[in-house]
Design a protein around this motif. Structure first.
Motif, mmCIF file in Angstrom:
data_model
loop_
_atom_site.group_PDB
_atom_site.id
_atom_site.type_symbol
_atom_site.label_atom_id
_atom_site.label_comp_id
_atom_site.label_asym_id
_atom_site.label_seq_id
_atom_site.Cartn_x
_atom_site.Cartn_y
_atom_site.Cartn_z
ATOM 1 N N ARG A 93 0.832 -1.201 0.000
ATOM 2 C CA ARG A 93 0.000 0.000 0.000
ATOM 3 C C ARG A 93 0.873 1.261 0.000
ATOM 4 O O ARG A 93 0.605 2.218 -0.745
ATOM 5 C CB ARG A 93 -0.910 -0.013 1.234
ATOM 6 N N ILE A 94 1.927 1.256 0.793
ATOM 7 C CA ILE A 94 2.815 2.433 0.867
ATOM 8 C C ILE A 94 3.560 2.616 -0.444
ATOM 9 O O ILE A 94 3.697 3.743 -0.950
ATOM 10 C CB ILE A 94 3.791 2.281 2.051
ATOM 11 N N VAL A 95 4.043 1.517 -1.023
ATOM 12 C CA VAL A 95 4.719 1.597 -2.317
ATOM 13 C C VAL A 95 3.743 2.099 -3.386
ATOM 14 O O VAL A 95 4.105 2.928 -4.244
ATOM 15 C CB VAL A 95 5.314 0.227 -2.705
ATOM 16 N N GLU A 96 2.502 1.631 -3.327
ATOM 17 C CA GLU A 96 1.494 2.075 -4.286
ATOM 18 C C GLU A 96 1.280 3.585 -4.187
ATOM 19 O O GLU A 96 1.150 4.283 -5.203
ATOM 20 C CB GLU A 96 0.176 1.341 -4.009
ATOM 21 N N LEU A 97 1.239 4.106 -2.959
ATOM 22 C CA LEU A 97 1.043 5.541 -2.776
ATOM 23 C C LEU A 97 2.187 6.336 -3.412
ATOM 24 O O LEU A 97 1.954 7.389 -4.026
ATOM 25 C CB LEU A 97 0.932 5.860 -1.279
ATOM 26 N N ILE A 98 3.407 5.844 -3.249
ATOM 27 C CA ILE A 98 4.560 6.553 -3.828
ATOM 28 C C ILE A 98 4.494 6.539 -5.350
ATOM 29 O O ILE A 98 4.847 7.520 -6.010
ATOM 30 C CB ILE A 98 5.871 5.911 -3.321
ATOM 31 N N VAL A 99 4.003 5.453 -5.905
ATOM 32 C CA VAL A 99 3.960 5.315 -7.361
ATOM 33 C C VAL A 99 2.796 6.076 -7.970
ATOM 34 O O VAL A 99 2.919 6.662 -9.054
ATOM 35 C CB VAL A 99 3.910 3.821 -7.748
ATOM 36 N N THR A 100 1.665 6.102 -7.281
ATOM 37 C CA THR A 100 0.439 6.619 -7.915
ATOM 38 C C THR A 100 -0.067 7.932 -7.360
ATOM 39 O O THR A 100 -0.805 8.642 -8.051
ATOM 40 C CB THR A 100 -0.687 5.566 -7.770
ATOM 41 N N ASN A 101 0.292 8.290 -6.126
ATOM 42 C CA ASN A 101 -0.313 9.472 -5.506
ATOM 43 C C ASN A 101 0.536 10.715 -5.770
ATOM 44 O O ASN A 101 1.734 10.715 -5.513
ATOM 45 C CB ASN A 101 -0.458 9.260 -3.997
ATOM 46 N N ILE A 106 1.254 13.383 1.355
ATOM 47 C CA ILE A 106 1.144 11.924 1.436
ATOM 48 C C ILE A 106 2.471 11.266 1.065
ATOM 49 O O ILE A 106 2.920 10.313 1.713
ATOM 50 C CB ILE A 106 0.005 11.425 0.522
ATOM 51 N N LEU A 107 3.123 11.791 0.031
ATOM 52 C CA LEU A 107 4.414 11.227 -0.411
ATOM 53 C C LEU A 107 5.463 11.345 0.686
ATOM 54 O O LEU A 107 6.260 10.427 0.899
ATOM 55 C CB LEU A 107 4.886 11.947 -1.674
ATOM 56 N N ARG A 108 5.492 12.470 1.373
ATOM 57 C CA ARG A 108 6.491 12.651 2.439
ATOM 58 C C ARG A 108 6.322 11.596 3.531
ATOM 59 O O ARG A 108 7.301 10.995 3.982
ATOM 60 C CB ARG A 108 6.373 14.047 3.041
ATOM 61 N N GLY A 109 5.082 11.379 3.969
ATOM 62 C CA GLY A 109 4.839 10.387 5.005
ATOM 63 C C GLY A 109 5.170 8.977 4.549
ATOM 64 O O GLY A 109 5.782 8.191 5.289
ATOM 65 N N ALA A 110 4.782 8.627 3.317
ATOM 66 C CA ALA A 110 5.063 7.291 2.794
ATOM 67 C C ALA A 110 6.556 7.060 2.667
ATOM 68 O O ALA A 110 7.076 5.984 3.026
ATOM 69 C CB ALA A 110 4.367 7.116 1.438
ATOM 70 N N MET A 111 7.284 8.056 2.148
ATOM 71 C CA MET A 111 8.736 7.932 2.024
ATOM 72 C C MET A 111 9.383 7.745 3.392
ATOM 73 O O MET A 111 10.286 6.920 3.563
ATOM 74 C CB MET A 111 9.308 9.189 1.353
ATOM 75 N N SER A 112 8.947 8.500 4.390
ATOM 76 C CA SER A 112 9.529 8.409 5.728
ATOM 77 C C SER A 112 9.357 7.013 6.312
ATOM 78 O O SER A 112 10.256 6.471 6.963
ATOM 79 C CB SER A 112 8.889 9.449 6.651
ATOM 80 N N LEU A 140 10.519 -4.735 0.841
ATOM 81 C CA LEU A 140 9.981 -3.980 -0.283
ATOM 82 C C LEU A 140 9.900 -4.801 -1.556
ATOM 83 O O LEU A 140 9.127 -4.475 -2.469
ATOM 84 C CB LEU A 140 10.848 -2.743 -0.562
ATOM 85 N N LYS A 141 10.689 -5.855 -1.628
ATOM 86 C CA LYS A 141 10.837 -6.574 -2.887
ATOM 87 C C LYS A 141 9.526 -7.082 -3.469
ATOM 88 O O LYS A 141 9.263 -6.886 -4.674
ATOM 89 C CB LYS A 141 11.823 -7.723 -2.693
ATOM 90 N N GLN A 149 8.041 0.138 -11.730
ATOM 91 C CA GLN A 149 8.485 1.505 -12.009
ATOM 92 C C GLN A 149 8.839 2.258 -10.731
ATOM 93 O O GLN A 149 9.098 3.467 -10.772
ATOM 94 C CB GLN A 149 7.412 2.263 -12.792
ATOM 95 N N PHE A 150 8.875 1.573 -9.601
ATOM 96 C CA PHE A 150 9.081 2.215 -8.299
ATOM 97 C C PHE A 150 10.375 3.027 -8.271
ATOM 98 O O PHE A 150 10.382 4.217 -7.923
ATOM 99 C CB PHE A 150 9.091 1.151 -7.199
ATOM 100 N N PHE A 151 11.511 2.421 -8.624
ATOM 101 C CA PHE A 151 12.798 3.113 -8.523
ATOM 102 C C PHE A 151 12.842 4.326 -9.445
ATOM 103 O O PHE A 151 13.357 5.388 -9.072
ATOM 104 C CB PHE A 151 13.951 2.164 -8.858
ATOM 105 N N GLU A 152 12.321 4.185 -10.634
ATOM 106 C CA GLU A 152 12.327 5.302 -11.576
ATOM 107 C C GLU A 152 11.545 6.491 -11.024
ATOM 108 O O GLU A 152 12.002 7.640 -11.089
ATOM 109 C CB GLU A 152 11.736 4.845 -12.905
ATOM 110 N N LEU A 153 10.367 6.208 -10.447
ATOM 111 C CA LEU A 153 9.542 7.290 -9.913
ATOM 112 C C LEU A 153 10.147 7.895 -8.643
ATOM 113 O O LEU A 153 10.011 9.097 -8.393
ATOM 114 C CB LEU A 153 8.132 6.765 -9.637
#
Length: 714
Positions: A93-101, A106-112, A140-141, A149-153
């Motif tokens: 869910r957290i990885v999804e938020l970073i990729v799609t949101n 929201i991104l700051r909290g997910a990254m942290s 994370l794997k 596309q996680f790393f690219e984004l």
């Protein structure tokens, strides 16, 4: 918030009304980083509710929930949320938020949260470190497999205008790199696979670099947002040093396919002829006896490329796989130039050829030493905390991230120095030392904002004369440190030798003789007669006698092409009677080394003159009148230019055992002294600079066991 309010808070967090949940989780994020509050919150089942909000909420409610979990992890609590069968869903869910949101809060909290999750595997205090697959990249794997596309984004987020998001994103990248390197399997396993990525750590790093990581961080390090990103940038800089050191520590092993392919690629890129090919035409079906017989290769197969021996793998011992990477990268990006350089070198005698491979390895080690990659990874960050604002900027070294381009530029500088200095094989270390000085000067003096293109140009086009001056200055400093007392004595001796040498040169100018001008007679209101002096003459010629006791001179109406002899000079001054030599010698425009040449006949512009005085009046001496103790002017000379003035003034003074006073003469003295010192320094082996005096030097031998029975053999 008081702990007694936690039940009511949990009730509002579990409410069906979004407004109630939003207000409750907003208050929660400001209190949850209190360990005592967090403990009660977790024991009351709050972690389950918080997880439910993260999985299903949106907007600000989701942002506050992510921030609450992040702050809970900061106080090293709440790790249970990542355990159990449902932990993978939360991470996904957290990885999804970073990729799609797209929302920054929201991104700051997910990254942290991901930063804490990845970094927890490296914590020595982790109570769950014995449960592999929970933290680090392993956690994370599975989610990254769903969102490749996680790393690219993530790397794209480094270009965000929000500095806090950039900092958190870089912290995540740092955590991933540190996890990849720290969880490497033992060196005994040739696979070299890391414990989270499932691939070799160099490949993982290259994967990030291919996505533009280096360029993105390089731009951040040169940007105006440096203060907001200081800590993650310095950590990335330190990790870069760690990676360079790791690559250097990897030994080149021809048993490893990738190492063998890299070395073979170097050979093939050189466009070898059939004579240099090793076992050409062999296939897997070729009989073993034929294979063995074809293993014999050209005796200069690898020496041709600049290796010292025909076993190149051993020559990477010091630079390690880092040296092979740099050489391979240089050849790949400059293949045509590499082949042309080899052809050019092949036309020269063997002892004059520039060893390309050795030069590349030397440049690698020079850069490794310059950036101090051996130092502890935390020293940059510690230095930032202890330094003031004026010096903090110098701790950032964005050029470290441009390693490959610096290596190529410095290697081209090596080739240029080799050609310009007409170096030979035995001069290799001398050229390498010049390159080291060049790198220290150009790269070391470059400011944080200086573009790498300008640095490349400076490396390749640096003035060689200035480079040699720097080398001699550094060599002098080294000797000052190690041989200061002895060097002081050498300088004193050289100073006396230089003064003696310059005195002889100045006196020889007097022995040769010189024409001087005479001022014309004053007429109406300062105007001057153009063709006659005060007594009908325009020129004066002076010359020192061969015994250096008398200064002969005479006045002439015209300046003749031939120099008058001593017999034509009717007047003379006994040097023993001179009491002083006075002059107003000065260079035009205040430049003590400039020269003012009078090309035409003397006119009113007589700014320079030399006056010779004596206590003995010539007329009184002829009449037998005793001296009165008053100085008399014996002779006045008007030099035609500043150089002549310097030669005659200091020449006369030095004949009278006085020190020279003009800047031109003193400059000449210093020049002779410096050249003498350089000649002595260049005659000393380089290692003597650092060895110091030999063991036992200066120790008086003991007389123990000796008596007074001795004799001399004549």
């Amino acid at each position: 918030m008081d702990q007694a309010d936690i039940p009511a808070l949990l009730s509002r967090l579990a409410s069906d009304e979004d407004a109630s949940r939003k207000m409750a989780v907003f208050k929660l994020q400001s209190s949850i980083n209190d360990p005592s509050f967090a403990d009660v919150f977790i024991s009351s089942g709050g972690l389950v509710i918080l997880r439910r909000l993260i999985m299903g909420a949106g907007g600000n409610t989701l942002a506050y929930s992510l921030q609450s979990l992040s702050r809970l992890l900061e106080v090293d609590m709440g790790w249970d949320v990542f355990e159990g069968p449902t932990s993978g869903d939360l991470v996904e869910r957290i990885v999804e938020l970073i990729v799609t949101n797209p929302l920054v809060n929201i991104l700051r909290g997910a990254m942290s949260i991901l930063v804490a999750l990845v970094s927890h595997s490296q914590s020595e205090t982790s109570s769950t470190a014995s449960t592999p697959g929970t933290f680090g990249f392993r956690a994370l794997k599975p989610a990254i497999a769903v969102y490749p596309q996680f790393f690219e984004l993530v790397i794209q987020k480094l270009q965000s205008a929000d500095h806090a998001l950039c900092a958190t994103t870089l912290m995540l990248i740092n955590a991933l790199i540190r996890d990849a390197v720290s969880n490497e399997t033992s060196p005994s396993h040739h696979s070299g696979r890391v414990g989270g990525t499932g691939e070799e750590w160099p490949k993982f790093i290259k994967r990030l670099q291919d996505l533009g990581l280096i360029k993105a961080v390089y731009n951040l390090m040169q940007s105006a947002a440096l203060q907001d990103l200081a800590h993650p940038l310095l950590e990335f800089q330190s990790l870069t040093k760690v990676l360079l050191k790791r690559w250097r520590d990897v030994k080149v092993d021809l048993e490893r396919p990738d190492h063998r392919r890299a070395l073979k690629g170097i050979h093939l890129a050189s466009a070898p002829t059939r004579d240099y090919m090793n076992g050409s035409g062999r296939t897997d079906d070729t009989p073993e006896s034929v294979k063995k017989s074809s293993k014999r290769h050209h005796p200069e197969k690898w020496r041709r490329l600049g290796f010292e021996t025909e076993n190149p793998a051993n020559e990477f011992d010091t630079a390690g796989f880092l040296g092979m990477m740099d050489l391979t990268d240089f050849i790949r990006k400059n293949e045509d130039g590499f082949q042309k350089l080899l052809l050019e070198q092949s036309t020269r005698p063997l002892h004059e050829r520039c060893p390309i491979a050795r030069a590349s390895l030397a440049v690698t080690l020079t850069l490794f030493e310059h950036f101090d990659c051996e130092h502890s990874e935390m020293e940059d960050l510690r230095g930032y905390q202890l330094s003031d604002g004026k010096h903090q900027d110098k701790l950032f070294r964005p050029l470290l991230l441009q390693w490959s381009r610096l290596h190529t530029a410095a290697l081209h500088a090596f080739f240029r120095l080799w050609k310009t200095t007409a170096a030979e094989q035995h001069d290799f270390e001398k050229v390498a030392e010049l390159v080291r000085i060049l790198v220290d000067q150009v790269v070391g003096q470059a400011g944080r904002a200086k573009d790498v293109v300008d640095v490349e140009e400076d490396l390749v086009e640096y003035d060689l004369g200035r480079l040699r001056e720097l080398q001699m200055e550094l060599l002098g400093f080294s000797f000052e440190d190690q041989w200061g007392h002895h060097l002081y004595k050498v300088r004193e001796s050289l100073n006396q030798e230089a003064i003696t040498f310059v005195k002889e040169q100045r006196v020889r100018c007097l022995l040769q003789g010189t024409w001087f001008s005479k001022p014309a007679r004053k007429e109406n209101r300062g105007e001057y007669q153009n063709r006659r002096g005060t007594d009908g003459t325009l020129w004066r010629y002076a010359k020192l006698s061969h015994n250096r006791r008398y200064l002969h001179y005479a006045d002439f109406a015209l300046r003749t092409s031939s120099e008058p002899g001593l017999d034509a000079l009717g007047e003379r001054v006994d040097l023993r009677t001179i009491s002083s030599v006075v002059s107003n010698v000065s260079a035009p425009n205040g430049d003590s080394t400039a020269e003012s040449t009078l090309t035409g006949p003397p006119s009113s512009r007589h700014s320079t003159k030399i006056t010779i005085n004596s206590y003995v009046n010539p007329e009184d001496a002829r009449k037998g009148v005793p001296t009165s103790g008053k100085e008399y002017e014996l002779l006045t000379l008007y030099p035609l230019n500043h150089s002549v003035a310097s030669e005659w003034l200091d020449g006369l003074l030095m004949l009278l055992d006085q020190a020279p006073i003009t800047a031109e003469t003193n400059k000449l003295v210093n020049l002779v002294k410096d050249y003498g010192l350089k000649i002595r320094l260049l005659n000393v082996r380089m290692e003597a600079t650092y060895m110091g005096p030999p063991v036992g030097a200066g120790v008086v031998p003991s007389r123990e066991g000796l008596d007074d029975n001795y004799y001399y053999t004549i």
